[in-house]
Design a protein around this motif. Structure first.
Motif, PDB file in Angstrom:
ATOM      1  N   LYS A  26     -71.952 -49.645  25.513  1.00 43.32           N
ATOM      2  CA  LYS A  26     -71.429 -48.527  24.726  1.00 43.32           C
ATOM      3  C   LYS A  26     -72.436 -47.391  24.651  1.00 43.32           C
ATOM      4  N   ARG A  27     -73.715 -47.729  24.499  1.00 44.29           N
ATOM      5  CA  ARG A  27     -74.752 -46.688  24.462  1.00 44.29           C
ATOM      6  C   ARG A  27     -74.867 -45.983  25.812  1.00 44.29           C
ATOM      7  N   GLN A  28     -74.783 -46.759  26.893  1.00 46.94           N
ATOM      8  CA  GLN A  28     -74.844 -46.159  28.227  1.00 46.94           C
ATOM      9  C   GLN A  28     -73.652 -45.225  28.461  1.00 46.94           C
ATOM     10  N   ILE A  29     -72.488 -45.688  28.059  1.00 47.81           N
ATOM     11  CA  ILE A  29     -71.266 -44.891  28.229  1.00 47.81           C
ATOM     12  C   ILE A  29     -71.354 -43.593  27.438  1.00 47.81           C
ATOM     13  N   GLU A  30     -71.827 -43.701  26.202  1.00 44.28           N
ATOM     14  CA  GLU A  30     -71.944 -42.522  25.349  1.00 44.28           C
ATOM     15  C   GLU A  30     -72.940 -41.524  25.938  1.00 44.28           C
ATOM     16  N   SER A  31     -74.050 -42.017  26.491  1.00 37.38           N
ATOM     17  CA  SER A  31     -75.069 -41.155  27.086  1.00 37.38           C
ATOM     18  C   SER A  31     -74.523 -40.424  28.314  1.00 37.38           C
ATOM     19  N   ILE A  32     -73.849 -41.163  29.200  1.00 39.75           N
ATOM     20  CA  ILE A  32     -73.304 -40.559  30.420  1.00 39.75           C
ATOM     21  C   ILE A  32     -72.173 -39.595  30.078  1.00 39.75           C
ATOM     22  N   ARG A  33     -71.328 -39.977  29.125  1.00 42.87           N
ATOM     23  CA  ARG A  33     -70.230 -39.100  28.716  1.00 42.87           C
ATOM     24  C   ARG A  33     -70.768 -37.780  28.169  1.00 42.87           C
ATOM     25  N   SER A  34     -71.848 -37.863  27.414  1.00 44.56           N
ATOM     26  CA  SER A  34     -72.462 -36.660  26.851  1.00 44.56           C
ATOM     27  C   SER A  34     -72.991 -35.748  27.960  1.00 44.56           C
ATOM     28  N   ARG A 190     -63.697 -54.383  30.064  1.00 47.40           N
ATOM     29  CA  ARG A 190     -63.162 -53.023  29.907  1.00 47.40           C
ATOM     30  C   ARG A 190     -64.286 -51.992  29.936  1.00 47.40           C
ATOM     31  N   LEU A 191     -65.363 -52.281  29.229  1.00 47.15           N
ATOM     32  CA  LEU A 191     -66.485 -51.345  29.163  1.00 47.15           C
ATOM     33  C   LEU A 191     -67.200 -51.232  30.511  1.00 47.15           C
ATOM     34  N   ARG A 192     -67.291 -52.333  31.229  1.00 49.55           N
ATOM     35  CA  ARG A 192     -67.896 -52.289  32.563  1.00 49.55           C
ATOM     36  C   ARG A 192     -67.083 -51.386  33.491  1.00 49.55           C
ATOM     37  N   THR A 193     -65.754 -51.494  33.396  1.00 49.73           N
ATOM     38  CA  THR A 193     -64.873 -50.661  34.205  1.00 49.73           C
ATOM     39  C   THR A 193     -65.026 -49.189  33.824  1.00 49.73           C
ATOM     40  N   GLU A 194     -65.078 -48.929  32.526  1.00 48.20           N
ATOM     41  CA  GLU A 194     -65.226 -47.549  32.049  1.00 48.20           C
ATOM     42  C   GLU A 194     -66.556 -46.957  32.507  1.00 48.20           C
ATOM     43  N   LEU A 195     -67.630 -47.734  32.409  1.00 46.60           N
ATOM     44  CA  LEU A 195     -68.942 -47.266  32.831  1.00 46.60           C
ATOM     45  C   LEU A 195     -68.948 -46.948  34.326  1.00 46.60           C
ATOM     46  N   SER A 196     -68.345 -47.822  35.119  1.00 50.14           N
ATOM     47  CA  SER A 196     -68.282 -47.609  36.556  1.00 50.14           C
ATOM     48  C   SER A 196     -67.509 -46.336  36.890  1.00 50.14           C
ATOM     49  N   SER A 197     -66.402 -46.095  36.178  1.00 48.06           N
ATOM     50  CA  SER A 197     -65.595 -44.893  36.409  1.00 48.06           C
ATOM     51  C   SER A 197     -66.392 -43.630  36.100  1.00 48.06           C
ATOM     52  N   LEU A 198     -67.129 -43.654  35.004  1.00 47.19           N
ATOM     53  CA  LEU A 198     -67.944 -42.500  34.635  1.00 47.19           C
ATOM     54  C   LEU A 198     -69.047 -42.256  35.658  1.00 47.19           C
ATOM     55  N   GLN A 199     -69.689 -43.325  36.106  1.00 50.95           N
ATOM     56  CA  GLN A 199     -70.775 -43.190  37.076  1.00 50.95           C
ATOM     57  C   GLN A 199     -70.282 -42.663  38.418  1.00 50.95           C
ATOM     58  N   ASN A 200     -69.006 -42.946  38.742  1.00 50.14           N
ATOM     59  CA  ASN A 200     -68.436 -42.491  40.009  1.00 50.14           C
ATOM     60  C   ASN A 200     -67.778 -41.116  39.911  1.00 50.14           C
ATOM     61  N   LYS A 201     -67.752 -40.556  38.712  1.00 49.62           N
ATOM     62  CA  LYS A 201     -67.154 -39.243  38.531  1.00 49.62           C
ATOM     63  C   LYS A 201     -67.954 -38.203  39.324  1.00 49.62           C
ATOM     64  N   LEU A 202     -67.250 -37.278  39.969  1.00 48.27           N
ATOM     65  CA  LEU A 202     -67.902 -36.314  40.847  1.00 48.27           C
ATOM     66  C   LEU A 202     -68.999 -35.529  40.137  1.00 48.27           C
ATOM     67  N   THR A 203     -68.706 -35.032  38.951  1.00 45.93           N
ATOM     68  CA  THR A 203     -69.699 -34.209  38.265  1.00 45.93           C
ATOM     69  C   THR A 203     -70.943 -35.008  37.887  1.00 45.93           C
ATOM     70  N   TYR A 204     -70.789 -36.292  37.604  1.00 47.80           N
ATOM     71  CA  TYR A 204     -71.966 -37.116  37.301  1.00 47.80           C
ATOM     72  C   TYR A 204     -72.755 -37.386  38.576  1.00 47.80           C
ATOM     73  N   GLN A 205     -72.039 -37.587  39.689  1.00 50.83           N
ATOM     74  CA  GLN A 205     -72.707 -37.774  40.972  1.00 50.83           C
ATOM     75  C   GLN A 205     -73.518 -36.529  41.331  1.00 50.83           C
ATOM     76  N   VAL A 206     -72.929 -35.365  41.065  1.00 52.80           N
ATOM     77  CA  VAL A 206     -73.638 -34.106  41.325  1.00 52.80           C
ATOM     78  C   VAL A 206     -74.882 -34.028  40.453  1.00 52.80           C
ATOM     79  N   TRP A 207     -74.717 -34.355  39.177  1.00 60.25           N
ATOM     80  CA  TRP A 207     -75.830 -34.263  38.225  1.00 60.25           C
ATOM     81  C   TRP A 207     -76.997 -35.176  38.616  1.00 60.25           C
TER      82      TRP A 207
END
Length: 238
Positions: A26-34, A190-207
């Motif tokens: 949850k902390r990782q997800i919140e950090s990446i989402r931010s 569920r959280l593992r899937t959500e984290l993976s989706s965020l990490q694969n998001k284009l804008t995060y990949q760019v960042w």
């Protein structure tokens, strides 16, 4: 130690371990989402004109497609011998309210701010909200074209109190008929899937991969300018 107590202790250890991993995720997800939200917000601010024009042309294209479909259906109803009337049939212009220069400036400012607030790209990870975002942007465009500041203000207020801008995450309540340990395992998946989706998001990949992520602005600008050019051709009227 009785077998029953030993099983209970093992179960408790498993639950604690799962909960610890869940909290970490949850902390990782919140950090990446931010990071993603902050970066995407800056991208939208730099490309505000292109984003809004692309949305307006997309809405116009959908309107034209709908009108053509309705026209074809009407022709079928009239039969094979139906002939298109000669000359152009112009639809009456939409009514616009008179507005002062001050109102026009306030109208445009509110419109641009609202369009960025609910841009469908903001909800790329939320399929249930993307459709609502598309509908809301279409409504905003119509109200802006009408030039009614009061109506636009009312609709924006409605958006701000609606589901699209809710920042609260739903509470995770354990159903009564589900074993707590099993529920934690499902939540972990569920959280593992959500984290993976965020990490694969284009804008995060760019960042995370670009030496200077903000050079991506020009790549996006080129993409939107190309899309705008294509939409202008599709929506061109004779």
């Amino acid at each position: 130690m009785p077998a029953k107590n030993q099983v209970a202790r093992i179960t408790e250890v498993d639950r604690n371990g799962l909960q610890t991993e869940i909290d970490t995720l949850k902390r990782q997800i919140e950090s990446i989402r931010s990071i993603i939200e902050s970066f995407e917000s800056k991208l939208r601010a730099e490309l505000v004109d292109e984003l809004i024009l692309e949305m307006e042309l997309s809405a116009l294209y959908k309107e034209q497609k709908k009108a053509k479909k309705e026209k074809r259906l009407e022709q079928k109803k009239r039969g094979k011998n139906y002939q298109e009337p000669k000359g152009l049939i112009k639809s009456p212009p939409s009514e616009k309210t008179d507005k002062s220069p001050v109102d026009a400036k306030a109208l445009k400012k509110l419109y641009r701010e609202a369009m960025l607030l609910i841009h469908p790209d903001k909800f790329s990870m939320q399929d249930d909200k993307q459709e609502m975002a598309h509908e809301a942007t279409t409504q905003l465009i119509q109200l802006y074209r009408q030039g009614d500041l009061e109506a636009l203000q009312t609709y924006v207020s409605h958006i701000l109190t609606g589901e699209l801008t809710e920042g609260k995450a739903p509470m995770n309540l354990v159903p009564k008929d589900v074993d707590p340990l099993e529920y934690l395992k499902r939540e972990l998946d569920r959280l593992r899937t959500e984290l993976s989706s965020l990490q694969n998001k284009l804008t995060y990949q760019v960042w995370t991969t670009y030496d200077d992520p903000y050079t991506f602005i020009e790549e996006l600008r080129a993409y939107y300018l190309d899309r705008i050019a294509k939409l202008k051709k599709r929506t061109r009227t004779k």
